[in-house]
Each structure stands twice: as C-alpha cells, then as structure tokens.
Write an enzyme that holds these catalytic residues in place. Structure first.
Site, PDB file in Angstrom:
ATOM      1  N   HIS A 288       0.826  -1.214   0.000  1.00  0.00           N
ATOM      2  CA  HIS A 288       0.000   0.000   0.000  1.00  0.00           C
ATOM      3  C   HIS A 288       0.862   1.267   0.000  1.00  0.00           C
ATOM      4  O   HIS A 288       0.471   2.287  -0.556  1.00  0.00           O
ATOM      5  CB  HIS A 288      -0.973  -0.021   1.187  1.00  0.00           C
ATOM      6  CG  HIS A 288      -2.022  -1.087   1.042  1.00  0.00           C
ATOM      7  ND1 HIS A 288      -2.732  -1.597   2.103  1.00  0.00           N
ATOM      8  CD2 HIS A 288      -2.472  -1.760  -0.068  1.00  0.00           C
ATOM      9  CE1 HIS A 288      -3.573  -2.533   1.652  1.00  0.00           C
ATOM     10  NE2 HIS A 288      -3.425  -2.642   0.354  1.00  0.00           N
TER      11      HIS A 288
ATOM     12  N   GLY B 278      -8.928 -13.414 -12.111  1.00  0.00           N
ATOM     13  CA  GLY B 278      -7.939 -12.336 -12.213  1.00  0.00           C
ATOM     14  C   GLY B 278      -7.072 -12.419 -13.458  1.00  0.00           C
ATOM     15  O   GLY B 278      -6.824 -11.403 -14.120  1.00  0.00           O
TER      16      GLY B 278
ATOM     17  N   ASP C  54      -2.594  -8.061  -6.999  1.00  0.00           N
ATOM     18  CA  ASP C  54      -2.295  -8.504  -5.635  1.00  0.00           C
ATOM     19  C   ASP C  54      -2.978  -9.857  -5.376  1.00  0.00           C
ATOM     20  O   ASP C  54      -3.926  -9.953  -4.602  1.00  0.00           O
ATOM     21  CB  ASP C  54      -2.822  -7.416  -4.678  1.00  0.00           C
ATOM     22  CG  ASP C  54      -2.538  -7.729  -3.238  1.00  0.00           C
ATOM     23  OD1 ASP C  54      -1.648  -8.557  -2.955  1.00  0.00           O
ATOM     24  OD2 ASP C  54      -3.216  -7.127  -2.370  1.00  0.00           O
TER      25      ASP C  54
HETATM   26  C1  LIG Z   1      -4.353 -10.458  -1.261  1.00  0.00           C
HETATM   27  S1  LIG Z   1      -6.077 -10.333  -1.411  1.00  0.00           S
HETATM   28  C2  LIG Z   1      -6.334  -8.709  -2.018  1.00  0.00           C
HETATM   29  C3  LIG Z   1      -6.052  -7.587  -1.063  1.00  0.00           C
HETATM   30  C4  LIG Z   1      -6.310  -6.212  -1.619  1.00  0.00           C
HETATM   31  N1  LIG Z   1      -5.748  -6.057  -2.950  1.00  0.00           N
HETATM   32  C5  LIG Z   1      -5.731  -5.131  -0.723  1.00  0.00           C
HETATM   33  O1  LIG Z   1      -4.593  -4.682  -0.956  1.00  0.00           O
HETATM   34  O2  LIG Z   1      -6.425  -4.688   0.194  1.00  0.00           O
HETATM   35  C6  LIG Z   1      -6.423 -11.281  -2.838  1.00  0.00           C
HETATM   36  C7  LIG Z   1      -7.867 -11.256  -3.280  1.00  0.00           C
HETATM   37  O3  LIG Z   1      -7.976 -11.953  -4.510  1.00  0.00           O
HETATM   38  C8  LIG Z   1      -9.185 -12.706  -4.507  1.00  0.00           C
HETATM   39  N2  LIG Z   1      -8.986 -13.800  -5.463  1.00  0.00           N
HETATM   40  C9  LIG Z   1      -8.419 -15.016  -5.255  1.00  0.00           C
HETATM   41  N3  LIG Z   1      -8.353 -15.709  -6.401  1.00  0.00           N
HETATM   42  C10 LIG Z   1      -8.858 -14.897  -7.375  1.00  0.00           C
HETATM   43  C11 LIG Z   1      -9.005 -15.039  -8.775  1.00  0.00           C
HETATM   44  N4  LIG Z   1      -8.638 -16.150  -9.408  1.00  0.00           N
HETATM   45  N5  LIG Z   1      -9.521 -14.008  -9.461  1.00  0.00           N
HETATM   46  C12 LIG Z   1      -9.882 -12.855  -8.836  1.00  0.00           C
HETATM   47  N6  LIG Z   1      -9.782 -12.671  -7.500  1.00  0.00           N
HETATM   48  C13 LIG Z   1      -9.265 -13.685  -6.779  1.00  0.00           C
HETATM   49  C14 LIG Z   1      -9.350 -13.141  -3.080  1.00  0.00           C
HETATM   50  O4  LIG Z   1     -10.720 -13.423  -2.807  1.00  0.00           O
HETATM   51  C15 LIG Z   1      -8.824 -11.935  -2.310  1.00  0.00           C
HETATM   52  O5  LIG Z   1      -9.859 -11.056  -1.982  1.00  0.00           O
END
Ligand SMILES: C[S@@+](CC[C@H](N)C(=O)[O-])C[C@H]1O[C@@H](n2cnc3c(N)ncnc32)[C@H](O)[C@@H]1O
Length: 285
Positions: free
Chosen positions: A19, A144, A164
């Site tokens: 961040h 993603g 992320d």
């Molecule tokens: C590390 S967290 C994100 C934290 C956020 N970016 C932050 O900085 O506050 C990863 C996120 O990716 C989501 N996620 C996991 N696999 C995914 C996928 N294949 N496609 C999209 N989102 C996914 C998870 O549900 C989770 O909310």
C-alpha cells in the site's frame, strides 16, 4: 474453490509494503489534472475490521500498521495512506484498516476511474455495498488472470494496474508475468505493480525470472526481508520471509521515492532500514 481470505492478513507487513508503494505511485498521477484509471485486479474488500475474529486470530496488523500508526515522523509521500487509516480510526485504538479499493479512492478526483475485480462471491458483494452510489467505480467478478487482459486498456489511458493475488494456484507465479507481458503489449503506457510473497519454497524466483524474460518494460524490484523470529507472519501456516513488489514501467523518479520510503517502512517493521532491497531488473523501455 477459493479459500484465501484477506481478513486474516489485513494491515499486516505485506499490506503496509504494497500500500505504501501504491500510494507513492498514485501521488505521481494526481500531480496533473489529466484523468487517470486504477485497475485493481484482486481487489479484496473496501475495508477490514481489525476487531473481527480473523484479524484477532493472527494479529498480523500488530506487526504491520500497528507499528507505524503511533509514529509522528511519517514520510510526506504516505500522508494520504495515513489519512485513509485515520478516517477509519478516529480514536487511538486501531479498529479497522482500508483495503486497496479504499486507498485508491482517496486519490480520485471527479474525472478519475476505479475498476475493481474480485472473484470471491461474499467479498464481491461486500465491495458492491462499499461502493454505494459512486459511479466512478465499476466492479467485475472475473478470474484475475482473465480480467488482467480483458480489462486493459481502460477507457482512460493513463494509469495503474494493481495486481495482488492470493497465489492459491501455484501456476500463478509464472502465469501472472506472462499475462502482464500480454497486457503491456495491449497497453504499454500503463504502470503495473505486482505483489508476491517470499516463502521458503522460493516460488517467487520463477515469477521474477519469467517477468524479466517475457515483459517488455522497465522493471523495478522492491523487497522487505522480514525478521526470522516474528511470530505472526503466516500464509496458510507458512512463515512469510519477505514481501516483494515488481513495478513495471514506473513513472520517472518513482524508484528514488520508493527507496526512501521503503527504508523507513522497513525500519519501522523490522528495526532495520537495510532490509529494504531494491534493484532495476530491466531498464529497457
Ligand atoms: C491479497 S487479497 C487482495 C487484497 C487487496 N488487494 C488489498 O490490498 O487490500 C487477494 C484477493 O484476490 C481474490 N482472489 C483469489 N483468487 C482470485 C481469482 N482467481 N480471481 C480474482 N480474485 C481472486 C481473493 O478473494 C482476495 O480477496
């Protein structure tokens, strides 16, 4: 099935690192009145409760934002980051932490655009509630890897892609750089920022190597090596040895600010400013 939940890790050392970098980057975009886009491909939630069961179980935030929050000598480049944390914590006790969507929103003007993507259904729903009626923000529910290519270039062609992932699928370590390589071909003006965990399996080595060999962009690396004995750093019970970021096509002088701020963050998180390691992996444009 998605099992990762960021509610366990919100505000931890990795969040503070990524961040901080995101904020330094976004400061570059608000200098000019020209609009910009932020694409947050693995968005998570807008806000995280630190008093909830998950955060209280790991207490990762105590080793992260909990260490920086009481300090007064904050780098000016992180002012908006601390403003975002302060907005959710009006008293001295930390009770909540902003996710990347909330942090991104603090930088937005009327003309800017935030594009969020999140696959986990409850988290996606929470994001929709968080957005309220803000029509500068759109929310997608796609994988993603697919969204990374499908959502670029955005309508406003000046901006940042924040990547992320949770790395639940091991092939992501090599698939992500390949997708970024394709995204850079579609949108070479974009800046891309990719976070990775440093774990004992060293899978991030393949991520870095694939990035260098496939992505046609300048690449700057920032890593913070975390203390060996720290009790709480864990992703699925594995100790997080460090937190890493690759920044593709960083704006001019981003590296200088990142070095300065990273050293400060490292000192506050680990007691040592030289645990922040940076280098250019590629300087081709
Ligand atoms: C590390 S967290 C994100 C934290 C956020 N970016 C932050 O900085 O506050 C990863 C996120 O990716 C989501 N996620 C996991 N696999 C995914 C996928 N294949 N496609 C999209 N989102 C996914 C998870 O549900 C989770 O909310």
């Amino acid at each position: 099935m998605l099992s990762y939940q960021h509610t366990y890790h919100a505000g931890g050392p990795a969040d503070v690192h990524k961040h901080s970098a995101l904020c330094i980057l976004l400061e570059h975009f608000v200098i000019k009145a020209k609009p910009f886009s932020i694409l947050d491909i693995y968005a998570g939630k807008g806000r995280y409760k630190l008093t909830g069961e998950h955060a209280q179980k790991t207490k990762e935030y105590e080793c992260g934002i909990g260490r920086l929050w009481p300090l007064q000598n904050r780098p000016p480049a992180l002012q908006r980051y601390f403003d975002a944390v302060h907005y959710l914590n009006q008293n001295d006790t930390l009770v909540a932490y902003p996710g990347s969507p909330e942090i991104a929103r603090t930088f937005m003007r009327e003309q800017d655009q935030l594009i969020l993507n999140e696959l986990h259904t409850p988290t996606y729903r929470a994001l929709r509630t968080w957005r309220e009626a803000d029509n500068r923000i759109s929310i997608h529910k796609r994988d993603g890897l697919e969204a990374l290519l499908g959502l670029v270039p955005p309508r406003i062609r000046r901006g940042v892609v924040f990547i992320d992932p949770s790395y639940e699928v091991k092939t992501e370590y090599t698939e992500l750089p390949k997708r970024i390589a394709k995204a850079v071909k579609k949108w070479p003006q974009g800046t891309y920022i990719l976070w990775y965990p440093m774990l004992s399996e060293n899978r991030h080595d393949a991520l870095i190597e694939t990035s260098v060999h496939t992505v046609d962009a300048k690449i700057f690396k920032s890593e913070i090596i975390l203390p060996n004995q720290a009790p709480h750093y864990a992703i699925k019970e594995r100790r997080l040895l460090g937190t890493g970021l690759l920044i593709f096509n960083p704006p001019w002088k981003f590296n200088i600010q990142m070095i300065d701020v990273g050293r400060w963050v490292s000192k506050m998180l680990t007691g040592h400013n030289d645990r922040h390691k940076t280098s250019w992996l590629s300087t081709k444009s």
